[in-house]
Design an enzyme around this catalytic site. Structure first.
Site, mmCIF file in Angstrom:
data_model
loop_
_atom_site.group_PDB
_atom_site.id
_atom_site.type_symbol
_atom_site.label_atom_id
_atom_site.label_comp_id
_atom_site.label_asym_id
_atom_site.label_seq_id
_atom_site.Cartn_x
_atom_site.Cartn_y
_atom_site.Cartn_z
ATOM 1 C CD GLU A 161 -8.129 20.094 16.319
ATOM 2 O OE1 GLU A 161 -7.549 20.921 17.033
ATOM 3 O OE2 GLU A 161 -7.606 19.529 15.367
ATOM 4 C CB CYS A 163 -13.424 19.551 9.407
ATOM 5 S SG CYS A 163 -12.116 18.405 9.767
ATOM 6 C CB CYS A 195 -6.194 8.838 16.598
ATOM 7 S SG CYS A 195 -6.443 7.645 15.263
ATOM 8 C CB CYS A 215 -0.658 8.616 11.076
ATOM 9 S SG CYS A 215 -1.987 7.515 10.565
ATOM 10 C CB CYS A 267 -1.506 12.385 12.535
ATOM 11 S SG CYS A 267 -3.065 12.871 13.275
ATOM 12 C CB CYS A 326 -5.470 16.695 11.320
ATOM 13 S SG CYS A 326 -5.788 15.233 12.263
HETATM 14 N N1 SAH Z 1 -8.411 9.246 10.942
HETATM 15 C C1 SAH Z 1 -8.955 9.624 9.701
HETATM 16 C C2 SAH Z 1 -9.620 10.975 9.722
HETATM 17 C C3 SAH Z 1 -8.944 12.046 10.518
HETATM 18 S S1 SAH Z 1 -7.359 12.569 9.922
HETATM 19 C C4 SAH Z 1 -7.901 9.568 8.618
HETATM 20 O O1 SAH Z 1 -6.730 9.388 8.916
HETATM 21 O O2 SAH Z 1 -8.289 9.655 7.454
HETATM 22 C C5 SAH Z 1 -7.911 13.689 8.664
HETATM 23 C C6 SAH Z 1 -6.859 14.054 7.624
HETATM 24 O O3 SAH Z 1 -5.862 14.919 8.182
HETATM 25 C C7 SAH Z 1 -6.159 12.827 7.082
HETATM 26 O O4 SAH Z 1 -6.151 12.782 5.678
HETATM 27 C C8 SAH Z 1 -4.785 13.038 7.623
HETATM 28 O O5 SAH Z 1 -3.889 12.379 6.839
HETATM 29 C C9 SAH Z 1 -4.629 14.556 7.645
HETATM 30 N N2 SAH Z 1 -3.469 14.999 8.417
HETATM 31 C C10 SAH Z 1 -3.049 14.551 9.603
HETATM 32 N N3 SAH Z 1 -1.872 15.135 9.958
HETATM 33 C C11 SAH Z 1 -1.550 15.986 8.963
HETATM 34 C C12 SAH Z 1 -0.443 16.873 8.723
HETATM 35 N N4 SAH Z 1 0.565 16.982 9.592
HETATM 36 N N5 SAH Z 1 -0.431 17.579 7.580
HETATM 37 C C13 SAH Z 1 -1.435 17.462 6.670
HETATM 38 N N6 SAH Z 1 -2.500 16.654 6.845
HETATM 39 C C14 SAH Z 1 -2.550 15.905 7.971
HETATM 40 FE FE1 SF4 Z 2 -5.558 8.794 13.503
HETATM 41 FE FE2 SF4 Z 2 -4.305 10.991 12.687
HETATM 42 FE FE3 SF4 Z 2 -3.787 8.671 11.509
HETATM 43 FE FE4 SF4 Z 2 -6.169 9.862 11.113
HETATM 44 S S1 SF4 Z 2 -4.174 10.643 10.485
HETATM 45 S S2 SF4 Z 2 -5.782 7.687 11.583
HETATM 46 S S3 SF4 Z 2 -6.478 10.799 13.135
HETATM 47 S S4 SF4 Z 2 -3.368 9.174 13.666
#
Ligand code: SAH
Ligand code: SF4
Length: 353
Positions: free
Chosen positions: A95, A109, A116, A120, A123, A341
């Site tokens: 996406e 974006c 990934c 996290c 995420c 995300c």
């Molecule tokens: N992997 C990289 C870039 C992609 S994630 C990273 O982690 O920085 C991009 C952003 O989306 C990150 O700051 C991440 O913390 C945020 N993100 C992911 N899941 C989210 C959620 N449930 N609510 C708000 N932001 C989220």
């Molecule tokens: Fe990967 Fe999502 Fe963590 Fe970014 S926030 S490093 S995309 S798992």
């Protein structure tokens, strides 16, 4: 067969020049072809009208211009954020999100991987695990597909952020090559200073960016400045703890003098106490910084929710007024279209491979 042909958008200018020479064409046609591919953004080799019919036929036989297949397009009624779901050649989906700002600037974006490996806890992309890296053409075609649409609307892209799916610093080779192509003056010519890499903190690869002196903007997904808590939500923190991250960022700022953005998701009953605010303030105070606070978007399969407005306000006030932290709060973008995300893909998920 299609797959045996050369994917032209995976090549930088030098490689493209070498490729046309290998076909018996003059080297300067490589430079011209780069311009057609990356500035005019043609989608069919027959559109490259300064090449002879014979050369076009030769190229078509040996190479192709890949494209992304648009599966789904949503526009937010609230703020005009647009979300695109693309299908790749192997059927995987990624996406891309277009953010339209009030001052008419546009930020795209983009994704760097399918899934990934960092996983996290908050995420949606991480929940699905890692599938594969995007190749260079898949990274830059997100930009080109949207740029073509915008140009037809009389506007264009101004900024790019690697904040879609995937951890860009775990696909460093392709991401760096994509940066080189996107910032080529003979191509779309988006300065590296207008491109932000967002990372969960892959310390050795931040060092590599430093070593190669890539003048890209850095955003660090911090989310907690307390190791035990960060370990819980960003597993990679166990390998690269806050002390190491702090040290490499100090070096980064010493060398580049660039401001660092810290992203901090606000998770109810987890990282929004006064102790959390103090730890955050202590961590960022050593930097020319901005902290971008993002109320957590709920993700299926987790119990994480955003704090109440009152709690958020208290957290922000304490950071700003008591600890003098430079804070912004991310205005919610496209919440009605799952603008966060990984969320669109999650809803469209189908088995991969
Ligand atoms: N992997 C990289 C870039 C992609 S994630 C990273 O982690 O920085 C991009 C952003 O989306 C990150 O700051 C991440 O913390 C945020 N993100 C992911 N899941 C989210 C959620 N449930 N609510 C708000 N932001 C989220
Ligand atoms: Fe990967 Fe999502 Fe963590 Fe970014 S926030 S490093 S995309 S798992």
């Amino acid at each position: 067969m299609m797959s045996e042909k050369i994917n032209l958008l995976n090549l930088n200018q030098q490689e493209l020049e070498e490729f046309v020479v290998s076909l018996g064409m003059k080297k300067f046609y490589g430079k011209q072809l780069f311009n057609w591919l990356h500035k005019k953004i043609v989608r069919d080799l027959n559109e490259v009208t300064n090449l002879s019919l014979k050369d076009r036929e030769l190229l078509t036989e040996k190479a192709y211009i890949p494209f992304l297949n648009l599966l789904k397009h949503q526009i937010s009624k609230i703020d005009k954020t647009e979300k695109f779901l693309f299908q790749l050649e192997d059927g995987n989906t990624i996406e891309t999100v277009l953010l339209r700002h009030k001052d008419k600037r546009n930020t795209l974006c983009i994704s760097s991987q399918v899934g990934c490996a960092v996983k996290c806890a908050f995420c949606a992309t991480g929940q699905g695990g890692f599938v594969r890296d995007l190749n260079v053409s898949e990274i830059i075609n997100q930009v080109y597909t949207i740029e073509r649409r915008l140009v037809k609307q009389g506007t264009n892209l101004n900024n790019i952020v690697f904040m879609g799916m995937g951890e860009p610093l775990l696909n460093l080779t392709n991401v760096l090559k994509a940066l080189e192509i996107l910032s080529n003056e003979n191509g779309i010519n988006i300065s590296k200073r207008k491109i932000t890499i967002s990372t969960s903190g892959i310390v050795p690869n931040i060092e590599k960016i430093l070593l190669e002196k890539v003048p890209v903007e850095l955003a660090i997904s911090l989310h907690s400045a307390i190791n035990e808590k960060r370990d819980e939500i960003i597993p990679i923190n166990r390998r690269y703890p806050l002390e190491d991250l702090h040290a490499v960022l100090q070096e980064y700022q010493r060398q580049t003098k660039r401001r660092i953005t810290f992203e901090y998701i606000l998770i109810n009953n987890f990282n929004v106490s006064e102790g959390d605010a103090n730890a955050l303030a202590d961590f960022v105070h050593d930097f020319d910084h901005v902290v971008n606070l993002i109320p957590c978007n709920p993700v299926e399969g987790t119990e994480m929710t955003r704090p109440s407005d009152k709690k958020i306000e208290r957290f922000v006030n304490f950071l700003q007024n008591v600890r003098k932290v430079n804070v912004t709060i991310r205005r919610e973008k496209g919440t009605d279209i799952d603008g966060a995300c990984g969320q669109l893909r999650q809803k469209n998920k189908k088995p991969t491979k």
